[in-house]
Design a protein around this motif. Sequence first.
Motif, short mmCIF file in Angstrom:
data_model
loop_
_atom_site.label_atom_id
_atom_site.label_comp_id
_atom_site.label_asym_id
_atom_site.label_seq_id
_atom_site.Cartn_x
_atom_site.Cartn_y
_atom_site.Cartn_z
N GLY A 283 0.83 -1.19 0.00
CA GLY A 283 0.00 0.00 0.00
C GLY A 283 0.87 1.24 0.00
N SER A 284 0.64 2.15 0.92
CA SER A 284 1.44 3.37 1.03
C SER A 284 2.66 3.21 1.94
CB SER A 284 0.57 4.51 1.56
OG SER A 284 0.05 4.19 2.85
N LYS A 285 2.78 2.05 2.59
CA LYS A 285 3.89 1.81 3.51
C LYS A 285 5.03 1.09 2.79
CE LYS A 285 0.88 1.43 7.58
NZ LYS A 285 0.47 0.56 8.71
N VAL A 286 6.26 1.50 3.13
CA VAL A 286 7.45 0.89 2.55
C VAL A 286 8.42 0.54 3.67
CG1 VAL A 286 9.37 1.14 0.94
CG2 VAL A 286 7.19 2.24 0.44
N VAL A 287 8.92 -0.68 3.68
CA VAL A 287 9.90 -1.12 4.66
C VAL A 287 11.10 -1.71 3.94
CG1 VAL A 287 8.21 -1.55 6.48
CG2 VAL A 287 8.82 -3.39 4.90
N THR A 288 12.23 -1.73 4.63
CA THR A 288 13.43 -2.39 4.13
C THR A 288 13.54 -3.75 4.81
OG1 THR A 288 14.54 -0.27 3.79
CG2 THR A 288 15.93 -2.24 3.87
N VAL A 289 13.50 -4.81 4.03
CA VAL A 289 13.49 -6.18 4.55
C VAL A 289 14.86 -6.81 4.32
CG1 VAL A 289 12.37 -8.44 4.42
CG2 VAL A 289 11.03 -6.35 4.04
N VAL A 290 15.30 -7.62 5.30
CA VAL A 290 16.58 -8.32 5.21
C VAL A 290 16.31 -9.81 5.06
CG1 VAL A 290 18.80 -8.73 6.31
CG2 VAL A 290 17.60 -6.55 6.68
N TRP A 291 16.94 -10.41 4.04
CA TRP A 291 16.87 -11.85 3.82
C TRP A 291 18.21 -12.49 4.13
CZ3 TRP A 291 13.23 -9.13 1.01
CH2 TRP A 291 12.00 -9.73 0.79
N ASN A 292 18.15 -13.69 4.71
CA ASN A 292 19.34 -14.51 4.92
C ASN A 292 19.58 -15.33 3.65
OD1 ASN A 292 21.34 -16.32 5.71
ND2 ASN A 292 20.45 -16.65 7.73
N ILE A 293 20.75 -15.19 3.02
CA ILE A 293 20.95 -15.85 1.73
C ILE A 293 21.31 -17.33 1.85
CG2 ILE A 293 21.72 -13.64 0.80
CD1 ILE A 293 24.47 -14.89 0.42
N SER A 294 21.43 -17.83 3.08
CA SER A 294 21.69 -19.26 3.24
C SER A 294 20.42 -20.08 3.03
CB SER A 294 22.28 -19.55 4.62
OG SER A 294 21.38 -19.18 5.64
N ASP A 295 19.25 -19.53 3.42
CA ASP A 295 17.99 -20.24 3.21
C ASP A 295 16.92 -19.36 2.55
OD1 ASP A 295 17.43 -18.47 5.24
OD2 ASP A 295 17.11 -19.99 6.78
N TRP A 296 17.29 -18.11 2.24
CA TRP A 296 16.40 -17.16 1.56
C TRP A 296 15.10 -16.92 2.34
CZ3 TRP A 296 19.35 -14.69 -1.55
CH2 TRP A 296 20.38 -15.35 -2.21
N LYS A 297 15.24 -16.80 3.66
CA LYS A 297 14.11 -16.47 4.52
C LYS A 297 14.31 -15.09 5.12
CE LYS A 297 12.95 -21.24 5.80
NZ LYS A 297 12.76 -22.20 6.93
N ARG A 298 13.19 -14.42 5.38
CA ARG A 298 13.24 -13.11 5.98
C ARG A 298 13.72 -13.21 7.44
NH1 ARG A 298 8.00 -9.55 4.03
NH2 ARG A 298 7.96 -10.23 1.84
N ILE A 299 14.59 -12.30 7.82
CA ILE A 299 15.07 -12.30 9.21
C ILE A 299 14.72 -11.00 9.93
CG2 ILE A 299 16.94 -13.91 8.73
CD1 ILE A 299 18.86 -11.58 8.62
N GLY A 300 14.18 -10.01 9.22
CA GLY A 300 13.78 -8.78 9.89
C GLY A 300 13.45 -7.69 8.88
N TYR A 301 12.88 -6.61 9.40
CA TYR A 301 12.54 -5.48 8.54
C TYR A 301 12.54 -4.21 9.39
CZ TYR A 301 7.88 -5.54 10.63
OH TYR A 301 6.84 -5.50 11.51
N LYS A 302 12.61 -3.07 8.70
CA LYS A 302 12.56 -1.79 9.39
C LYS A 302 12.08 -0.72 8.43
CE LYS A 302 14.96 0.87 12.89
NZ LYS A 302 16.16 0.95 13.73
N ARG A 303 11.27 0.18 8.95
CA ARG A 303 10.80 1.32 8.16
C ARG A 303 11.80 2.46 8.32
NH1 ARG A 303 4.73 4.04 8.48
NH2 ARG A 303 4.90 5.26 6.54
N LEU A 304 12.46 2.83 7.22
CA LEU A 304 13.55 3.79 7.29
C LEU A 304 13.16 5.14 6.68
CD1 LEU A 304 16.41 1.32 6.33
CD2 LEU A 304 15.99 2.29 8.58
N LEU A 305 12.85 5.17 5.40
CA LEU A 305 12.55 6.43 4.73
C LEU A 305 11.08 6.83 4.90
CD1 LEU A 305 14.11 8.56 3.22
CD2 LEU A 305 13.57 7.42 1.08
N GLY A 306 10.20 5.84 5.00
CA GLY A 306 8.80 6.11 5.26
C GLY A 306 8.02 6.69 4.10
N ARG A 307 8.50 6.51 2.88
CA ARG A 307 7.81 7.00 1.69
C ARG A 307 8.24 6.18 0.49
NH1 ARG A 307 9.92 12.91 2.47
NH2 ARG A 307 9.54 12.21 4.60
N PRO A 308 7.57 6.26 -0.65
CA PRO A 308 7.91 5.41 -1.80
C PRO A 308 9.39 5.51 -2.19
CG PRO A 308 5.83 6.51 -2.18
CD PRO A 308 6.37 7.09 -0.92
N ILE A 309 10.01 4.35 -2.35
CA ILE A 309 11.44 4.29 -2.65
C ILE A 309 11.63 4.10 -4.15
CG2 ILE A 309 13.61 3.09 -2.15
CD1 ILE A 309 12.37 4.47 0.25
#
Length: 401
Positions: A239-265
Amino acid sequence: MASGGGEASASAGGGGGGKVACAAWIRRRDEKAAAARVFAAYGRAGAAGSPPAVEVLGFDSKECYLSPEPLARAVLGEGGPGDAPRGIAVHPAGDELVCATAKGCRLFKLIFEEFAVRIIPRDAPPLESVGPQKCLAFSTDGAKFAIGGEDGHLRIFHWPSMNVLLDEPKAHKSFRDMDISLDSEFLVSTATDGSARIWKIDEGAPLVNLTRSSDEKIECCRFSRDGMKPFLFCTVAKGSKVVTVVWNISDWKRIGYKRLLGRPITTLSVSLDGKYLALGSHDGDFCAVDVKKMEVSHWSKKAHLGSPVTSIEFCPTERIVLSTSNQWGAELTKLNVPADWKEWQVWLVLLALFMASAVLFYMFYERSDSFWNFPMGRNQPAKPWSVLKESPPVPEDQTPW
């Protein structure tokens, strides 16, 4: 441009002709020089009386300044819409660059002399008629080169032979972003429809699709560069929310996220040492993020004054970024972040520690009551008996027996 955070910001237009459509840094390692030489490469759109061109500009890191006139210039065409530059990728060695146009890609050889720079066009048939490309990327070791087209076609070449490692016409509907991992093993690509896919480069085949919910769109992507535990950073819109998500490349699973800029990237970049991320927004702002803390360390508001930031590139030697937008061209910004330790500063600290240790040892020796600190020469009270040659005197027996 308006900017915030106390940073130095300057227009980096330079030269004549049209606006800067794309830009990248050039890092040249000179065996004779102690430090690497840094330049900037511009893809400049055509203007009245000036055809589109590729330019190389000098860079002054102390003044955060690019030369107003290019050191070298190569014309891309006669000025038709198919000749306008759309993206630039520079080889890690700094001796070649590829410029994307609506027709395809042009290859140039860069020759750096003591007082001059030359740009020489080179023939590259596998790249010249591929059509408009959205993404271009060299691997860190410079042995692989990948392009992703607006038509969704993915091509990966071995460099400089240009032997095809992967040719997938239907990789996506249309490319959005792309990056190659630090070890050159994986390639990540995102599409305009919000999907993202991981490719195994040496095998020339897709490995996995990144998971997302039906209302999520994976947009920008970059692999970590610090050489420690490898991660994949992606911006995800819901939607209107944007977060930066981190993936672990050993199993390609999400390990966390954070809202940094708070607007469309609109763009995402990572510094050469992997310590900082940069995110550009649709309204012309951008921020720099400390990767270790995942916190914003620098914020530039209205750096491109309402125009979407199309690219952000970290300087390879300084905390300076080169950003572009279609309306304002190129902007050079010095980041307001803690200064890094220089190599000479590290050696100075080590020398100081060594000298302090030597002084403490001397003081300890002078004040200690050590066996080895016995008087020498004329200061000796009496001739000592030899431990090896004779025994100590034995007292006479005082008993009557």
